[in-house]
Scaffold this active site. Structure first.
Site, short mmCIF file in Angstrom:
data_model
loop_
_atom_site.label_atom_id
_atom_site.label_comp_id
_atom_site.label_asym_id
_atom_site.label_seq_id
_atom_site.Cartn_x
_atom_site.Cartn_y
_atom_site.Cartn_z
N GLY A 139 0.85 -1.19 0.00
CA GLY A 139 0.00 0.00 0.00
C GLY A 139 0.89 1.23 0.00
O GLY A 139 0.43 2.36 0.12
N LYS B 83 5.10 12.23 -4.09
CA LYS B 83 3.78 12.10 -3.47
C LYS B 83 3.73 10.89 -2.53
O LYS B 83 3.35 11.01 -1.36
CB LYS B 83 2.70 11.98 -4.54
CG LYS B 83 1.30 11.99 -3.99
CD LYS B 83 0.27 11.88 -5.11
CE LYS B 83 -0.22 13.27 -5.54
NZ LYS B 83 -1.26 13.17 -6.57
N GLY C 38 10.24 3.57 4.38
CA GLY C 38 9.07 2.96 5.00
C GLY C 38 9.03 3.12 6.51
O GLY C 38 7.96 3.10 7.11
N GLU C 39 10.18 3.26 7.12
CA GLU C 39 10.19 3.20 8.58
C GLU C 39 10.73 4.43 9.28
O GLU C 39 10.39 4.69 10.44
CB GLU C 39 10.95 1.93 9.01
CG GLU C 39 10.14 0.71 8.63
CD GLU C 39 10.91 -0.60 8.64
OE1 GLU C 39 10.69 -1.37 9.57
OE2 GLU C 39 11.70 -0.86 7.72
MO1 MOS Z 1 8.93 -3.74 8.50
S1 MOS Z 1 8.54 -3.87 10.53
O1 MOS Z 1 10.57 -4.20 8.54
O2 MOS Z 1 7.94 -4.80 7.69
#
Ligand code: MOS
Length: 740
Positions: free
Chosen positions: A468, A634, A705-706
């Site tokens: 997603g 975006k 992502g993190e």
């Molecule tokens: Mo992420 S917690 O490394 O999927």
């Protein structure tokens, strides 16, 4: 053709998703499928004495009630799991032992979901219950060093310099314990699987997974199949956040049941069942000590984390990691210890280690700044690590100083009045806090293929996943750029083990790993197209040198004379080939030995705390990040903002409560397990530094992502202190703790 990489392209899959055209795991249309529901344990420790299943079995349309008494034995469970990051120990009805609350203890299959649920309620379970133990603080004497590496990175204890001497020579010191609660990932899409046996030894799984290939490997291992005989399909995910990284029990149970009833079986985990059997973030207890000279120079820093693991498996919430590398301190030590508890195994949850670890470290740094009467940002700059102090390596790139500067300027940090409780607006105490973000840049081997089709369109394939987050979109951009075509001329496929092999989408590594493979495959195909043209006497480009040929708007042409060229279709048609294809592998090289690779960032927060009621509102946040090349402005902004919003959750809302007497999850629903809603989120600004890094991977992307959640919790907690003068060291900071 303007470069597509970096542009704020709309999501390729957006229209399909809002129109219901994107099938999630449970929604795949599989003929003849039947429905399964799990029965889970209502105790946290003990044994099942009996399970009365006759009434359930007599329920109309029920096909199977599977318990430990009749489940097939899986000999491959011995010696499990081989690879801790993706294979956790599963509970698949092999014995009568209950190891944690909500452990699967049975499964009912029926022609309808309603019948399965009704029958599941008719199963009577008698237990011999024992007293579960899952309190942390009262059992610290049981804490022991990890036995194997089951966390995000090596959790072994580290020491450099002399911590005691460093504390002794300090002019200011702090020693505090910070704690964070159990948190449970609750993606919008709960875990779900459809298991289809196409042949006695061939299994197809429509599975909600962050790693189709790691899923395949683990399922094959547990069921005793050849990996090639497991086909995993996962084109769309409604979030994962780490929970869908490992293979959990329900996937194996669905496959076992499908075999028993000889029909495809659909199994969705319910929201209450999401708590306990599918991983979660462990509580942490983080003991911090830090000392500094009067000018702010750190003389010592230590970070010792205690967290839970299960009684049968090991996972480390590696919260002490940030304290090894973030600041240039000569005397440093870190450790992690585990306490075995009667819980399911904790697991990866967005920024495992770093999310809560940057809270401990950056709250401690804030406290030290107050001890020194120094601006918190100044203290960070004073101890800026020009190289990685733990690994003794240069950074591949580091824009943290620029992040501090840009973030502070945008936020207006210089206007902060340093005293706690010194800023007010009406009845609200206004607080400003800041903290540092960091997250390692990871990469794993990955593959991709690219193909020019006869109609002049391109097909690009890689098995990877889109949680997603925008994988479809960024991969399309990367490929389209190489071919000099618009994004709608490229069709990117993912989420299938029949496509080129790729790693799990975890550790923020998909862009860096599979993005690099897609980039190399697209470049290889581009090269092939050029070579095919210039080496063909019948091509208008015959004899041109390769570097003089450009690709744009669906054709190849000479840079010297753009009228000289041909379309992709013409090139293919003349050669009589149905398509031209290229593959590529991208894998890490020796860069890991030469550089320390991290993304960094800085977060600034304003909170408003009601002076009478202690209610906390995050009014605004500014996050500035240096994360390599940004592939889509975006989707990147959304990702970073999502992380920051989760930081609000970490600081103020999220906590899975357990009943220490019974060992059960108390608030296993989204009404009582609090996460921020729109009304809880103030103004969020996301900035980044244009960072070029030639060392990390061919694409220069670090992964985003993190990192957004790291530092965010601490920045909010620090702002709450600045507003109120009250230091709460136990997350989440709820109003009762503020007014107490
Ligand atoms: Mo992420 S917690 O490394 O999927």
């Amino acid at each position: 053709m303007p470069e597509l990489i970096g542009k704020p392209l709309d999501r390729i899959d957006g229209r399909l998703k809002v129109t219901g055209g994107a099938p999630y795991a449970y929604e795949h249309q599989v003929p003849n499928a039947v429905y399964a529901t799990l029965i889970v344990s209502s105790i946290a420790k003990g044994r099942i004495v009996s399970m009365e299943t006759r009434r359930a079995e007599r329920t109309p349309s029920v096909l199977l009630v599977m318990t430990h008494l009749n489940a097939p034995k899986l000999p491959q469970l011995e010696g499990q799991p081989k690879k801790p990051p993706t294979g956790r120990v599963v509970q698949v009805l092999q014995d009568e032992v209950v190891r944690y609350a909500n452990q699967p203890i049975g499964l009912v299959v029926a022609e309808s979901l309603e019948a399965a649920i009704e029958a599941a309620h008719l199963v009577e379970v008698k237990y011999a219950a024992e007293q579960p133990e899952l309190e942390l603080e009262s059992r610290l004497s049981q804490a022991a060093a990890p036995q194997k590496v089951g966390g995000a990175q090596d959790p072994s204890a580290t020491h450099r310099g002399d911590m005691q001497a460093g504390m002794a020579e300090a002019d200011a010191r702090i020693e505090h314990v910070y704690s964070t609660p159990f948190e449970v990932h609750n993606p919008m899409e709960p875990h779900a699987t459809i298991a289809v046996w196409d042949a006695p030894d061939h299994l197809t799984l429509y599975d909600a997974t962050q790693g189709v290939f790691t899923d395949r490997a683990r399922v094959a291992q547990l069921l005793g199949l050849q990996a090639e005989n497991v086909h995993v399909i996962s084109p769309y995910l409604g979030g994962g956040f780490g929970s869908k990284g490992p293979v959990w029990s329900h996937v194996i149970l669905a496959a076992m049941a499908a075999k028993q009833v000889n029909r495809p079986v659909k199994l969705a985990v319910t929201r209450p069942q999401m708590f306990g059997m599918l991983g979660f973030r462990s509580q942490t207890r983080q003991a911090m000590a830090a000392g500094a000279k009067r000018d702010g120079t750190l003389t010592a820093l230590s970070h010792d984390t205690v967290c839970h693991t299960s009684t049968f498996d090991e996972f480390v919430e590696s919260a002490s990691l940030p304290s090894r590398m973030l600041y240039a301190t000569p005397n440093n030590s870190t450790s992690h210890k585990l306490i075995r508890s009667d819980i399911g195994t904790p697991s990866f949850m967005r920024a495992p280690g770093e999310s809560v670890g940057t809270y401990g470290l950056e709250a401690a740094m804030d406290e030290l700044a107050y001890e020194l009467k120094m601006d918190p940002l100044e203290l960070r700059l004073k101890n800026y690590a020009e190289t990685d102090p733990e690994k003794n390596l240069p950074w591949s790139s580091k824009s943290l100083r620029e992040c501090y500067r840009m973030g502070a300027e945008r936020f207006g940090w210089s206007k902060r009045s340093p005293e706690p409780r010194s800023m007010r607006r009406g009845n609200a105490l206004v607080g400003w806090g800041m903290a540092t973000s960091e997250y390692p840049t990871r990469r794993s081997p990955s593959n991709a293929s690219a193909r020019l089709n006869a109609d002049g369109t391109f097909s690009v394939d890689a098995g990877t996943q889109d949680l997603g987050t925008g994988t479809y979109t960024i991969m399309t951009q990367i490929a389209a750029d190489s071919f000099g075509v618009a994004a709608n001329r490229v069709k990117f496929r993912l989420g299938d083990t029949l496509l080129p092999q790729t790693p799990v989408s975890g550790g923020s590594q998909t862009a860096a790993s599979t993005g690099s493979a897609v980039y190399l495959a697209a470049q290889a195909l581009r090269e092939k197209l050029i070579q095919t043209a210039i080496s063909d006497a019948r091509s208008p480009l015959s004899g041109e040198s390769a570097q003089d040929v450009a690709l744009e708007n669906g054709r190849l042409f000479s840079r010297k004379d753009p009228s000289k060229g041909e379309t992709f279709q013409a090139l293919l048609a003349r050669g009589g080939q149905p398509y031209l294809e290229a593959q590529a592998s991208a894998k890490p090289g020796p860069e890991k030995e030469r550089y320390s690779m991290y993304a960094f960032g800085a977060q600034f927060v304003e909170v408003h705390v009601d002076a009478d009621l202690g209610q906390i509102k995050v009014a605004r946040m500014v996050g500035c990040f240096g994360a390599g090349r940004i592939l889509n402005a975006k989707t990147a902004r959304s990702q970073l903002m999502g992380g920051m919003v989760w930081g609000i959750s970490l600081a103020l809302y999220e906590e899975a409560h357990t009943d220490y007497r019974l060992g059960r999850w108390v608030n296993n629903n989204l009404a009582e397990y609090h996460v921020p809603t729109n009304a809880d989120v103030g103004q969020i600004e996301v900035l980044w530094v244009d960072e070029k890094d030639d060392h990390i991977n061919p694409l220069g992307a670090k992964g985003i992502g993190e990192i957004g959640i790291t530092g965010a919790g601490a920045a909010i907690a620090n702002a709450v202190f600045h507003a109120t003068g009250k230091r709460v060291r136990d997350l989440p900071i709820t109003l009762d703790k503020v007014i107490a």
